[in-house]
Motif scaffolding. Sequence first.
Motif, PDB file in Angstrom:
ATOM      1  N   SER B 133       0.834  -1.202   0.000  1.00  0.00           N
ATOM      2  CA  SER B 133       0.000   0.000   0.000  1.00  0.00           C
ATOM      3  C   SER B 133       0.871   1.256   0.000  1.00  0.00           C
ATOM      4  N   LEU B 134       2.012   1.205   0.681  1.00  0.00           N
ATOM      5  CA  LEU B 134       2.911   2.374   0.645  1.00  0.00           C
ATOM      6  C   LEU B 134       3.475   2.557  -0.766  1.00  0.00           C
ATOM      7  N   LEU B 135       3.852   1.455  -1.391  1.00  0.00           N
ATOM      8  CA  LEU B 135       4.395   1.543  -2.757  1.00  0.00           C
ATOM      9  C   LEU B 135       3.365   2.142  -3.707  1.00  0.00           C
ATOM     10  N   LEU B 136       2.097   1.771  -3.519  1.00  0.00           N
ATOM     11  CA  LEU B 136       1.065   2.260  -4.426  1.00  0.00           C
ATOM     12  C   LEU B 136       0.647   3.697  -4.096  1.00  0.00           C
ATOM     13  N   GLY B 137       0.683   4.045  -2.819  1.00  0.00           N
ATOM     14  CA  GLY B 137       0.090   5.322  -2.399  1.00  0.00           C
ATOM     15  C   GLY B 137       1.053   6.485  -2.313  1.00  0.00           C
ATOM     16  N   THR B 138       2.325   6.216  -1.969  1.00  0.00           N
ATOM     17  CA  THR B 138       3.240   7.354  -1.772  1.00  0.00           C
ATOM     18  C   THR B 138       3.512   8.156  -3.050  1.00  0.00           C
ATOM     19  N   VAL B 173      -5.769   9.650   0.050  1.00  0.00           N
ATOM     20  CA  VAL B 173      -4.658   8.700  -0.026  1.00  0.00           C
ATOM     21  C   VAL B 173      -4.502   7.976   1.308  1.00  0.00           C
ATOM     22  N   LEU B 174      -4.605   8.748   2.400  1.00  0.00           N
ATOM     23  CA  LEU B 174      -4.474   8.135   3.722  1.00  0.00           C
ATOM     24  C   LEU B 174      -5.625   7.166   3.979  1.00  0.00           C
ATOM     25  N   ALA B 192     -10.027  -3.637  -3.319  1.00  0.00           N
ATOM     26  CA  ALA B 192     -10.644  -2.457  -3.908  1.00  0.00           C
ATOM     27  C   ALA B 192      -9.908  -1.194  -3.474  1.00  0.00           C
ATOM     28  N   ALA B 193      -9.523  -1.158  -2.196  1.00  0.00           N
ATOM     29  CA  ALA B 193      -8.802   0.011  -1.699  1.00  0.00           C
ATOM     30  C   ALA B 193      -7.439   0.145  -2.387  1.00  0.00           C
ATOM     31  N   MET B 194      -6.804  -1.005  -2.601  1.00  0.00           N
ATOM     32  CA  MET B 194      -5.515  -0.980  -3.308  1.00  0.00           C
ATOM     33  C   MET B 194      -5.673  -0.381  -4.697  1.00  0.00           C
ATOM     34  N   LEU B 195      -6.750  -0.806  -5.379  1.00  0.00           N
ATOM     35  CA  LEU B 195      -6.968  -0.293  -6.733  1.00  0.00           C
ATOM     36  C   LEU B 195      -7.221   1.208  -6.715  1.00  0.00           C
ATOM     37  N   PHE B 196      -8.016   1.654  -5.723  1.00  0.00           N
ATOM     38  CA  PHE B 196      -8.270   3.089  -5.597  1.00  0.00           C
ATOM     39  C   PHE B 196      -6.957   3.846  -5.383  1.00  0.00           C
ATOM     40  N   LEU B 197      -6.119   3.259  -4.534  1.00  0.00           N
ATOM     41  CA  LEU B 197      -4.827   3.881  -4.220  1.00  0.00           C
ATOM     42  C   LEU B 197      -3.981   4.027  -5.487  1.00  0.00           C
TER      43      LEU B 197
END
Lengths: 208, 221
Positions: B133-138, B173-174, B192-197
């Motif tokens: 999730s950090l890799l996808l979101g940062t 993002v958070l 789903a949250a990962m995809l949104f991120l």
Amino acid sequence: MTHRQVFSPLRLTARALSVGRGETVLGRDIALGVASGGGLLLRGANGAGKSTLLLTLAGLLAPLEGDVLIEGLDEDFGPARHYCGHRNAVRPRLTVGETLDFWAAINGASGLSTAEALEKVGIARLGGVDAGYLSAGQQRRLALARLLVSARPVWLLDEPTAALDAEGHRLLAALLRDHLASGGLAVIATHDDIVVDGFETFTLGVAA
Amino acid sequence: MSGFLAVLRRELRLALRGGGEVLTLLLFFVIVGAIVPFAVGPDKALLARIAPGIVWIAAFLSMLLGLDRLFRPDGEDGTLSLYRLADLPLVAVVAAKVIAHWLTAALPLIVASPFLALLLAMDGETLLRTIVSLLLGTPALAAFGGIGAAVTVATRRGGLIAPILIAPLCVPVLIFGVGAISPLGGPDQASAAMLFLAALSLMALALSPFAAALAIDWGED
């Protein structure tokens, strides 16, 4: 030496130009023109608007009125103007050579090679030195070398002699002569005497 | 392309030779995470439950800390004006700088996140999801940060305003970042949250160079 690039004839013109910062108008109705092989020395008291006019000519500041034109430029030439201001854009922690290679990479390496440019401005020995250790005059020389690594016809220099020694003054004059001879043009704001053939003087009055 | 790589190389050199700028962010990240167990008490179940939120808050704050060095030094020494006259479009310069910002301000945090996981009593599977999730979101945080830094580069005290400007943008993002780690409604919700991120990051990365370049152009005028 390498090939010398010769620029196609062009002309930098300002028409009915008003320059200023924000609400403050520093110069009104300025009309000037410089053709290839010519130069202009901008003179004027402190605060007369020399730097502002140069920034406007460089396209870094929007004119309040009027416009700045470069006529005779090839469409696909890319940016034609080099600006060299008070700040040298020299960063500590990068070596002199890295700094110049960087400018060649993002401005196009169409001029001298890094080594040749450093040789030309007299700091060839310092290629591997951290640019933060350079003296003010050496930093200025490095800033001038930036103009050499990418060939562009229009040079806009703001007090280029600041911090340069007597030999540096001669060096700048030689660079300008070369530049004008290859079909370039230059506008220089200065208080010093820069003796180069083909230069005219344009005096800015204090805005009324 | 070579110009783009040159900007990237310059930024990385400056950051890595910076005498500990990267290390400062990293230590800040670890310290924020490390003091939480002392503040909330040694309740392992509670810690494990709030751990994803803490990791994300620590990452968000550390990245804000590194924001001011994105454009301000270039603005001060005149490099930013010259970027506007460069052959390379300003948008490409900004994009390279945002990528460099992610590489120097986010990637080290992700590498260090297992250490935080240890302090926060996270189990292996949660740790794995945290890293993903950090890799996808940062990247989204870096991109929004780029906009904030560009808008405030012309302002003298802008370094303090940028975080306030971009905080609202970073809230989604958070939310999705933490949602991707600790799903409330089962594993489906997490993916789903990962995809949104990932969508947020892609959108932010695509838009931010244009927005930031525009802000720099207007701000310098």
